[in-house]
Design a protein around this motif. Structure first.
Motif, PDB file in Angstrom:
ATOM      1  N   LYS A  46       9.032  72.739  87.803  1.00 44.35           N
ATOM      2  CA  LYS A  46      10.491  72.944  88.141  1.00 44.35           C
ATOM      3  C   LYS A  46      11.232  73.428  89.063  1.00 44.35           C
ATOM      4  CE  LYS A  46      10.501  74.490  83.500  1.00 44.35           C
ATOM      5  NZ  LYS A  46      11.385  73.871  82.865  1.00 44.35           N
ATOM      6  N   GLU A  47      10.322  73.877  90.448  1.00 40.53           N
ATOM      7  CA  GLU A  47      10.694  74.509  91.564  1.00 40.53           C
ATOM      8  C   GLU A  47      11.351  72.591  91.733  1.00 40.53           C
ATOM      9  OE1 GLU A  47       7.597  75.621  93.730  1.00 40.53           O
ATOM     10  OE2 GLU A  47       8.280  77.792  93.411  1.00 40.53           O
ATOM     11  N   LYS A  48      10.247  71.928  91.869  1.00 44.48           N
ATOM     12  CA  LYS A  48      10.955  69.776  92.284  1.00 44.48           C
ATOM     13  C   LYS A  48      12.024  69.830  91.547  1.00 44.48           C
ATOM     14  CE  LYS A  48       6.431  67.925  93.323  1.00 44.48           C
ATOM     15  NZ  LYS A  48       6.724  67.452  94.890  1.00 44.48           N
ATOM     16  N   GLU A  49      12.336  70.052  90.028  1.00 42.65           N
ATOM     17  CA  GLU A  49      13.231  69.792  89.414  1.00 42.65           C
ATOM     18  C   GLU A  49      14.753  71.015  90.120  1.00 42.65           C
ATOM     19  OE1 GLU A  49      12.620  71.039  85.198  1.00 42.65           O
ATOM     20  OE2 GLU A  49      10.982  69.143  84.901  1.00 42.65           O
ATOM     21  N   ILE A  86       7.410  61.963  95.699  1.00 41.85           N
ATOM     22  CA  ILE A  86       8.431  61.597  94.306  1.00 41.85           C
ATOM     23  C   ILE A  86       7.959  59.812  94.488  1.00 41.85           C
ATOM     24  CG2 ILE A  86      10.682  61.025  94.022  1.00 41.85           C
ATOM     25  CD1 ILE A  86      11.222  63.334  94.936  1.00 41.85           C
ATOM     26  N   SER A  87       7.863  59.647  93.151  1.00 41.27           N
ATOM     27  CA  SER A  87       7.233  57.678  93.679  1.00 41.27           C
ATOM     28  C   SER A  87       8.676  57.156  92.509  1.00 41.27           C
ATOM     29  CB  SER A  87       5.990  57.731  92.926  1.00 41.27           C
ATOM     30  OG  SER A  87       5.817  57.306  91.513  1.00 41.27           O
ATOM     31  N   SER A  88       8.347  56.132  92.562  1.00 39.32           N
ATOM     32  CA  SER A  88       9.401  55.459  91.495  1.00 39.32           C
ATOM     33  C   SER A  88       9.274  55.630  90.010  1.00 39.32           C
ATOM     34  CB  SER A  88       8.959  53.807  92.125  1.00 39.32           C
ATOM     35  OG  SER A  88       8.279  53.776  91.871  1.00 39.32           O
ATOM     36  N   MET A  89       8.118  56.345  89.960  1.00 42.61           N
ATOM     37  CA  MET A  89       7.973  56.716  88.327  1.00 42.61           C
ATOM     38  C   MET A  89       8.649  58.016  87.959  1.00 42.61           C
ATOM     39  SD  MET A  89       5.988  54.197  86.889  1.00 42.61           S
ATOM     40  CE  MET A  89       5.062  55.658  85.596  1.00 42.61           C
ATOM     41  N   ASP A  90       8.817  58.930  89.108  1.00 44.63           N
ATOM     42  CA  ASP A  90       9.641  60.100  88.839  1.00 44.63           C
ATOM     43  C   ASP A  90      11.049  59.543  88.798  1.00 44.63           C
ATOM     44  OD1 ASP A  90       7.812  61.567  89.126  1.00 44.63           O
ATOM     45  OD2 ASP A  90       7.668  61.063  91.166  1.00 44.63           O
ATOM     46  N   VAL A  91      12.328  58.554  89.033  1.00 40.33           N
ATOM     47  CA  VAL A  91      12.806  58.053  88.958  1.00 40.33           C
ATOM     48  C   VAL A  91      13.511  56.764  88.497  1.00 40.33           C
ATOM     49  CG1 VAL A  91      15.091  56.685  91.233  1.00 40.33           C
ATOM     50  CG2 VAL A  91      12.981  57.945  92.135  1.00 40.33           C
ATOM     51  N   GLU A  92      14.531  57.564  88.277  1.00 40.92           N
ATOM     52  CA  GLU A  92      15.645  56.943  86.757  1.00 40.92           C
ATOM     53  C   GLU A  92      16.720  56.088  87.666  1.00 40.92           C
ATOM     54  OE1 GLU A  92      17.023  55.628  81.970  1.00 40.92           O
ATOM     55  OE2 GLU A  92      15.497  58.295  82.852  1.00 40.92           O
ATOM     56  N   ARG A 104      18.598  59.535  87.757  1.00 37.40           N
ATOM     57  CA  ARG A 104      18.008  60.798  87.970  1.00 37.40           C
ATOM     58  C   ARG A 104      16.749  60.897  88.577  1.00 37.40           C
ATOM     59  NH1 ARG A 104      19.631  63.228  83.391  1.00 37.40           N
ATOM     60  NH2 ARG A 104      21.671  62.493  82.128  1.00 37.40           N
ATOM     61  N   VAL A 105      16.004  62.111  89.212  1.00 35.55           N
ATOM     62  CA  VAL A 105      14.756  62.899  89.566  1.00 35.55           C
ATOM     63  C   VAL A 105      14.448  63.314  89.040  1.00 35.55           C
ATOM     64  CG1 VAL A 105      13.620  62.627  91.829  1.00 35.55           C
ATOM     65  CG2 VAL A 105      15.515  61.465  91.687  1.00 35.55           C
ATOM     66  N   PHE A 106      12.813  63.045  88.638  1.00 37.24           N
ATOM     67  CA  PHE A 106      12.123  63.965  87.530  1.00 37.24           C
ATOM     68  C   PHE A 106      13.098  64.176  85.934  1.00 37.24           C
ATOM     69  CE2 PHE A 106      10.758  66.037  91.645  1.00 37.24           C
ATOM     70  CZ  PHE A 106       8.821  65.397  91.420  1.00 37.24           C
ATOM     71  N   ASN A 107      13.840  63.302  86.251  1.00 40.76           N
ATOM     72  CA  ASN A 107      14.616  63.810  84.672  1.00 40.76           C
ATOM     73  C   ASN A 107      16.211  64.851  84.917  1.00 40.76           C
ATOM     74  OD1 ASN A 107      15.184  62.314  82.084  1.00 40.76           O
ATOM     75  ND2 ASN A 107      15.052  64.197  81.023  1.00 40.76           N
ATOM     76  N   GLN A 108      16.461  64.969  86.273  1.00 41.01           N
ATOM     77  CA  GLN A 108      17.168  65.826  86.327  1.00 41.01           C
ATOM     78  C   GLN A 108      18.136  64.870  86.825  1.00 41.01           C
ATOM     79  OE1 GLN A 108      17.653  69.078  85.898  1.00 41.01           O
ATOM     80  NE2 GLN A 108      15.914  68.561  84.480  1.00 41.01           N
ATOM     81  N   PRO A 109      19.442  65.119  86.829  1.00 42.93           N
ATOM     82  CA  PRO A 109      20.758  64.054  86.734  1.00 42.93           C
ATOM     83  C   PRO A 109      21.145  64.367  88.846  1.00 42.93           C
ATOM     84  CG  PRO A 109      21.298  65.900  85.825  1.00 42.93           C
ATOM     85  CD  PRO A 109      20.382  65.889  85.826  1.00 42.93           C
ATOM     86  N   LEU A 110      21.341  63.517  89.366  1.00 46.37           N
ATOM     87  CA  LEU A 110      21.136  63.352  90.612  1.00 46.37           C
ATOM     88  C   LEU A 110      22.201  63.214  91.491  1.00 46.37           C
ATOM     89  CD1 LEU A 110      19.945  64.235  93.684  1.00 46.37           C
ATOM     90  CD2 LEU A 110      19.142  61.603  93.865  1.00 46.37           C
ATOM     91  N   ILE A 111      22.818  61.902  90.896  1.00 48.33           N
ATOM     92  CA  ILE A 111      24.205  61.068  91.258  1.00 48.33           C
ATOM     93  C   ILE A 111      24.795  61.407  89.511  1.00 48.33           C
ATOM     94  CG2 ILE A 111      25.857  59.181  91.727  1.00 48.33           C
ATOM     95  CD1 ILE A 111      24.245  60.023  93.852  1.00 48.33           C
ATOM     96  N   TYR A 136      13.908  56.863 101.327  1.00 50.77           N
ATOM     97  CA  TYR A 136      14.923  56.882 100.744  1.00 50.77           C
ATOM     98  C   TYR A 136      15.203  56.108  98.784  1.00 50.77           C
ATOM     99  CZ  TYR A 136      17.270  57.471 104.871  1.00 50.77           C
ATOM    100  OH  TYR A 136      17.814  58.191 105.878  1.00 50.77           O
ATOM    101  N   ILE A 137      15.991  56.266  98.150  1.00 51.88           N
ATOM    102  CA  ILE A 137      16.038  55.670  96.761  1.00 51.88           C
ATOM    103  C   ILE A 137      17.486  54.671  97.075  1.00 51.88           C
ATOM    104  CG2 ILE A 137      17.176  55.148  94.701  1.00 51.88           C
ATOM    105  CD1 ILE A 137      16.494  58.822  94.421  1.00 51.88           C
ATOM    106  N   HIS A 138      17.065  53.660  97.769  1.00 53.25           N
ATOM    107  CA  HIS A 138      17.936  52.554  97.916  1.00 53.25           C
ATOM    108  C   HIS A 138      18.603  51.404  96.724  1.00 53.25           C
ATOM    109  CE1 HIS A 138      18.570  48.614 101.116  1.00 53.25           C
ATOM    110  NE2 HIS A 138      19.523  49.301 100.472  1.00 53.25           N
ATOM    111  N   VAL A 139      19.819  51.998  96.198  1.00 51.82           N
ATOM    112  CA  VAL A 139      20.639  51.200  95.183  1.00 51.82           C
ATOM    113  C   VAL A 139      20.975  49.886  95.985  1.00 51.82           C
ATOM    114  CG1 VAL A 139      21.682  51.600  93.007  1.00 51.82           C
ATOM    115  CG2 VAL A 139      20.385  52.835  94.205  1.00 51.82           C
TER     116      VAL A 139
END
Length: 338
Positions: A46-49, A86-92, A104-111, A136-139
């Motif tokens: 919950k804290e991470k989210e 945070i790993s790549s498994m936590d990022v979408e 999204r990170v931990f299924n929470q919208p970041l952008i 970083y997440i590099h897109v």
């Protein structure tokens, strides 16, 4: 022997319920520990989210915690990660259409803010990256219109400039060793804080770049084009070829919110995108063709007559007809700003 056997049987019978109770107690303790561990993990998640939610809020309100750069065909977006777990498994990462980038990170919208320009959705890809110890997440995005410069990455960045003067500096000018007066420049620190901090620091002096003092005092206006701009601030080479800032050789364009819409707009000179250093220009007339190419960060609030005197020293090719020097410079005390 029979009695012993009976005693033994009796003891075993006594021990059996005790062992069962102990086992039951152990299971209860293990179960409590398991629940406690699960609860801790849930709290941590919950804290991470919530941290991601807070970071997303910063993205939207302050356009920070990310960096980006572009070439003629691509845009690279780097999003800071503060949680080392945070790993790549936590990022979408999903490019939903030409403008909608969903991260999204931990299924929470970041952008959540739409992109400012179109991309080819099928070409978007991403990976986990690390630069100087920062993760970083590099897109990587492919521009739909090649060679089109993006002034902003997200529509949330395209805000109206506040143009509130947060600090002021003065430049004392000499022309052929004779005092020509003082120019006072108001700086828009709310709109372009990094650019203003660099200019302020060089006006104050006291810092160096590769052994050379970073100070406008003693530097020349080496280009003066009548009815256009005056250019100076090359504190390393003095001729427009020098670099050096408080951030290193050069630093990136912060934003292009402030337009070159009047006489006396102060703007960074550059040799292309993201090549700001110490050189600056002051407009002698509205110069809209500089918009989206040069980062404006201030305006002359006093000394337009001095600016006119400098303009009189100009030539068609920009070579000054007189020696125009910033003899002294510094920060105007707050009490004297207005």
């Amino acid at each position: 022997g029979d009695a012993g056997s009976g005693d033994g049987g009796h003891v075993d019978q006594q021990r059996e319920p005790l062992d069962a109770a102990a086992a039951a107690g152990g299971k209860t303790a293990d179960s409590d520990q398991g629940r406690s561990k699960m609860e801790q993990q849930l709290i941590q998640m919950k804290e991470k989210e919530q941290a991601i939610v807070n970071q997303a809020d910063q993205f939207e309100k302050e356009c920070k915690d990310y960096d980006w750069e572009q070439t003629g065909s691509e845009v690279s977006l780097l999003i800071k990660l503060y949680d080392p777990d945070i790993s790549s498994m936590d990022v979408e990462v999903t490019q939903r259409n030409r403008r909608k980038l969903d991260i999204r990170v931990f299924n929470q919208p970041l952008i959540q803010s739409p992109l400012a320009n179109d991309v080819n959705p099928e070409s978007t890809y991403w990976f986990m990256d690390e630069v100087d110890g920062q993760r970083y997440i590099h897109v990587v995005l492919e521009k739909r219109e090649r060679d089109k410069a993006w002034p902003f990455l997200f529509t949330s960045e395209d805000k109206e400039a506040k143009m509130t003067i947060t600090s002021s500096v003065y430049l004392d000018i000499t022309i052929n060793q004779e005092s020509a007066g003082r120019i006072v420049i108001g700086l828009y620190g709310d709109d372009v804080p990094k650019t203003v901090d660099n200019f302020l620091a060089i006006c104050k002096g006291g810092q160096q770049y590769r052994g050379s003092p970073l100070s406008y005092a003693g530097s020349r206006f080496f280009k003066i084009i009548p009815n256009f701009v005056i250019q100076g601030g090359d504190v390393t080479n003095g001729d427009g070829s020098g670099v050096g800032s408080i951030y290193g050789p050069t630093f990136k364009d912060e934003n292009f919110r402030i337009r070159h819409s009047d006489v006396g707009i102060v703007s960074m000179a550059n040799t292309g995108r993201d090549t700001n250093a110490n050189q600056f220009m002051i407009t002698l007339q509205p110069s809209s063709w500089l918009d989206m190419k040069h980062v404006a960060f201030g305006k002359v609030t006093s000394g337009l007559d001095v600016l006119a005197k400098i303009a009189e020293c100009g030539t068609a090719n920009g070579a000054p007809a007189a020696d125009v020097v910033i003899s002294e410079c510094g920060v105007v005390p707050q009490i004297d700003m207005f």
